[in-house]
Write an enzyme that holds these catalytic residues in place. Structure first.
Site, PDB file in Angstrom:
ATOM      1  N   CYS A 197       0.812  -1.224   0.000  1.00 45.57           N
ATOM      2  CA  CYS A 197       0.000   0.000   0.000  1.00 45.57           C
ATOM      3  C   CYS A 197       0.843   1.271   0.000  1.00 45.57           C
ATOM      4  O   CYS A 197       0.313   2.365  -0.199  1.00 45.57           O
ATOM      5  CB  CYS A 197      -0.953  -0.009   1.186  1.00 45.57           C
ATOM      6  SG  CYS A 197      -2.090  -1.387   1.097  1.00 45.57           S
ATOM      7  N   HIS A 221      -3.641   7.108   2.629  1.00 42.21           N
ATOM      8  CA  HIS A 221      -3.971   5.789   2.078  1.00 42.21           C
ATOM      9  C   HIS A 221      -5.362   5.408   2.586  1.00 42.21           C
ATOM     10  O   HIS A 221      -5.686   5.609   3.756  1.00 42.21           O
ATOM     11  CB  HIS A 221      -2.925   4.769   2.532  1.00 42.21           C
ATOM     12  CG  HIS A 221      -3.293   3.365   2.189  1.00 42.21           C
ATOM     13  ND1 HIS A 221      -3.677   2.985   0.922  1.00 42.21           N
ATOM     14  CD2 HIS A 221      -3.347   2.235   2.947  1.00 42.21           C
ATOM     15  CE1 HIS A 221      -3.942   1.693   0.919  1.00 42.21           C
ATOM     16  NE2 HIS A 221      -3.762   1.206   2.134  1.00 42.21           N
ATOM     17  N   ASN A 249     -10.052  -0.248  -0.773  1.00 40.79           N
ATOM     18  CA  ASN A 249      -8.594  -0.170  -0.700  1.00 40.79           C
ATOM     19  C   ASN A 249      -8.005  -0.697  -2.011  1.00 40.79           C
ATOM     20  O   ASN A 249      -8.017  -1.895  -2.262  1.00 40.79           O
ATOM     21  CB  ASN A 249      -8.117  -1.005   0.496  1.00 40.79           C
ATOM     22  CG  ASN A 249      -6.612  -0.956   0.682  1.00 40.79           C
ATOM     23  OD1 ASN A 249      -5.883  -0.471  -0.185  1.00 40.79           O
ATOM     24  ND2 ASN A 249      -6.142  -1.461   1.805  1.00 40.79           N
TER      25      ASN A 249
HETATM   26  O1  UT7 Z   1      -3.933  -1.363   3.404  1.00 32.83           O
HETATM   27  C1  UT7 Z   1      -2.847  -1.946   4.052  1.00 32.83           C
HETATM   28  C2  UT7 Z   1      -2.991  -2.058   5.486  1.00 32.83           C
HETATM   29  N1  UT7 Z   1      -4.214  -2.679   5.870  1.00 32.83           N
HETATM   30  C3  UT7 Z   1      -4.964  -2.108   6.800  1.00 32.83           C
HETATM   31  O2  UT7 Z   1      -4.633  -1.045   7.249  1.00 32.83           O
HETATM   32  C4  UT7 Z   1      -6.163  -2.856   7.284  1.00 32.83           C
HETATM   33  C5  UT7 Z   1      -6.152  -2.880   8.768  1.00 32.83           C
HETATM   34  N2  UT7 Z   1      -7.219  -3.652   9.369  1.00 32.83           N
HETATM   35  C6  UT7 Z   1      -8.516  -3.292   9.293  1.00 32.83           C
HETATM   36  O3  UT7 Z   1      -8.873  -2.350   8.632  1.00 32.83           O
HETATM   37  C7  UT7 Z   1      -9.497  -4.027  10.162  1.00 32.83           C
HETATM   38  O4  UT7 Z   1      -8.780  -4.841  11.065  1.00 32.83           O
HETATM   39  C8  UT7 Z   1     -10.498  -4.903   9.383  1.00 32.83           C
HETATM   40  C9  UT7 Z   1     -11.472  -4.024   8.613  1.00 32.83           C
HETATM   41  C10 UT7 Z   1      -9.777  -5.822   8.432  1.00 32.83           C
HETATM   42  C11 UT7 Z   1     -11.307  -5.740  10.367  1.00 32.83           C
HETATM   43  O5  UT7 Z   1     -11.970  -4.886  11.315  1.00 32.83           O
HETATM   44  P1  UT7 Z   1     -11.826  -5.144  12.874  1.00 32.83           P
HETATM   45  O6  UT7 Z   1     -12.643  -4.124  13.536  1.00 32.83           O
HETATM   46  O7  UT7 Z   1     -10.377  -5.185  13.200  1.00 32.83           O
HETATM   47  O8  UT7 Z   1     -12.501  -6.543  13.042  1.00 32.83           O
HETATM   48  P2  UT7 Z   1     -11.890  -7.859  13.669  1.00 32.83           P
HETATM   49  O9  UT7 Z   1     -10.979  -8.517  12.706  1.00 32.83           O
HETATM   50  O10 UT7 Z   1     -11.389  -7.563  15.035  1.00 32.83           O
HETATM   51  O11 UT7 Z   1     -13.191  -8.730  13.823  1.00 32.83           O
HETATM   52  C12 UT7 Z   1     -14.239  -8.391  14.738  1.00 32.83           C
HETATM   53  C13 UT7 Z   1     -15.354  -9.376  14.565  1.00 32.83           C
HETATM   54  C14 UT7 Z   1     -14.909 -10.826  14.593  1.00 32.83           C
HETATM   55  O12 UT7 Z   1     -15.918 -11.584  15.180  1.00 32.83           O
HETATM   56  P3  UT7 Z   1     -15.778 -12.051  16.708  1.00 32.83           P
HETATM   57  O13 UT7 Z   1     -14.525 -12.876  16.754  1.00 32.83           O
HETATM   58  O14 UT7 Z   1     -15.705 -10.808  17.523  1.00 32.83           O
HETATM   59  O15 UT7 Z   1     -17.038 -12.832  16.928  1.00 32.83           O
HETATM   60  C15 UT7 Z   1     -14.804 -11.188  13.133  1.00 32.83           C
HETATM   61  O16 UT7 Z   1     -14.970 -12.569  12.903  1.00 32.83           O
HETATM   62  O17 UT7 Z   1     -15.960  -9.184  13.287  1.00 32.83           O
HETATM   63  C16 UT7 Z   1     -15.959 -10.415  12.558  1.00 32.83           C
HETATM   64  N3  UT7 Z   1     -15.771 -10.107  11.141  1.00 32.83           N
HETATM   65  C17 UT7 Z   1     -16.774  -9.797  10.328  1.00 32.83           C
HETATM   66  N4  UT7 Z   1     -18.112  -9.710  10.535  1.00 32.83           N
HETATM   67  C18 UT7 Z   1     -18.883  -9.353   9.494  1.00 32.83           C
HETATM   68  C19 UT7 Z   1     -14.602 -10.030  10.439  1.00 32.83           C
HETATM   69  N5  UT7 Z   1     -14.868  -9.687   9.180  1.00 32.83           N
HETATM   70  C20 UT7 Z   1     -16.196  -9.539   9.084  1.00 32.83           C
HETATM   71  C21 UT7 Z   1     -17.065  -9.195   8.023  1.00 32.83           C
HETATM   72  N6  UT7 Z   1     -18.397  -9.100   8.287  1.00 32.83           N
HETATM   73  N7  UT7 Z   1     -16.632  -8.904   6.784  1.00 32.83           N
END
Ligand code: UT7
Length: 332
Positions: free
Chosen positions: A116, A256, A286
């Protein structure tokens, strides 16, 4: 003689027509429009669907439109630097293909791999050839076809990425406009949190790597989020401090577009108002190397000569950084 600085003198962009909305994704994986919007800020993204078209097609379309708009002969281009991790081929470089497609017959070129951060790393590289006086016209392109390496059965990643291209033309400026400063960093110990596991020389493609889905982008979102929030905010603040910029004197932040929450955290750390923050994540998601030049393309008409822009990024690898630009032209 005045110092030669590399100034952006034109911008271009291209996104494919096909939209993939949050509602489309609801039908593909266990997710919801509400979850995606609130956790990322994304509403839809563009996907390059046409068979036989890939990253170089998007890059070349953006570059060609920019050259035509500015009435620039492609044969006057000296160098094309492309930030991408989804080149048409492992080799040759996508820069070669773009040069061929736009008729840049006198140019040389190469790709920069920084996930990125690809556009910022490519911008710094391209700028050096202007600053040294070696070249007069350099094109820097940030482009990725993320749909080619996205697993549309993995809700952790498929909701994030989209396809798109942006580009800029760099020319010499001796009046103090253009790229003023940059802080760019890598930390390879972060590689295991965001990467493509197979396809390189460590794990060449085999039936097993394909069965294990190791050719798709892999991300431990939560860990990457923590690093991204800190590093992107800190480096943006650091470049302000280093250049004596205040929250008032920064006119625009072009961040970004990975997650609206990371963008907000960066703006907060810089102390700048929301209306100075360029956001188009809702439209494109993204696009990896494409995000920042697509922002410059979308918001070009807002920039005035002399405006202070901070471009900031964080990406896989890990890679991150900021570039400070004094904008070189008024909107036409
Ligand atoms: O571009 C290069 C660098 N990349 C980034 O900067 C991305 C950085 N990361 C992020 O933007 C975020 O971590 C994500 C958008 C990828 C994920 O968001 P989050 O708030 O960190 O969610 P999480 O991974 O902590 O997941 C929270 C919950 C989980 O469920 P439990 O374990 O709490 O029951 C996940 O399984 O949300 C669940 N989950 C989803 N639910 C619905 C994960 N993905 C999804 C989804 N829809 N698409």
């Amino acid at each position: 003689m005045n110092k030669i600085q590399a100034a952006i003198t034109a911008v271009g962009g291209y996104v494919p027509e096909t939209k993939l909305t949050n509602f489309d994704l609801e039908k593909m994986v266990d997710t919801s429009d509400e979850w995606i919007r609130s956790r990322t800020g994304i509403v839809e993204r563009r996907i390059l669907k046409e068979p036989g078209k890939a990253t170089s097609h998007m890059g070349a379309t953006a570059v060609q439109a920019m050259l035509e708009r500015e009435n620039i002969d492609p044969e006057d281009i000296d160098l094309i630097v492309v930030g991408t991790v989804t080149g048409d081929y492992i080799f040759p470089a996508t820069a070669n293909l773009i040069a061929d497609k736009v008729g840049a017959k006198n140019a040389w070129g190469f790709d920069v791999s920084a996930a990125c951060s690809g556009f910022l790393f490519a911008l710094k590289t391209g700028a050096s050839f202007i600053e040294s006086g070696q070249h007069k016209k350099v094109i820097v392109c940030g482009v990725d076809k993320m749909s080619a390496i996205t697993d549309y059965t993995d809700r952790n990643t498929c909701i994030i990425f989209g396809d798109g291209a942006g580009c800029v033309l760099l020319e010499a400026n001796e009046e103090g406009f253009g790229i003023q400063d940059s802080i760019l960093r890598v930390d390879g110990s972060g590689r295991e949190f965001l990467y493509q596991k197979a396809g390189g020389s460590l794990h060449p493609p085999t039936a097993e790597t394909i069965a294990n889905k190791e050719h798709y982008v892999y991300q431990e979102g939560k860990t990457v989020f923590k690093f991204a929030v800190t590093k992107m905010a800190d480096v943006s603040y650091e470049i302000m401090q280093k250049n004596g910029l205040t929250s008032d004197s920064v006119d625009w932040l072009a961040p970004h577009q990975a997650n609206l929450r990371i963008i907000d955290a960066t703006a907060n750390r810089m102390g700048i108002d929301k209306d100075k923050v360029l956001v188009n994540i809702q439209k494109y998601g993204n696009t990896t190397s494409g995000t920042i030049p697509l922002c410059l393309w979308d918001f070009e008409k807002k920039f005035k000569k002399g405006d202070n822009l901070i471009l900031s990024t964080f990406g896989g690898g890990f890679t991150w950084g900021s570039i400070y630009i004094k904008w070189a032209y008024d909107p036409s």
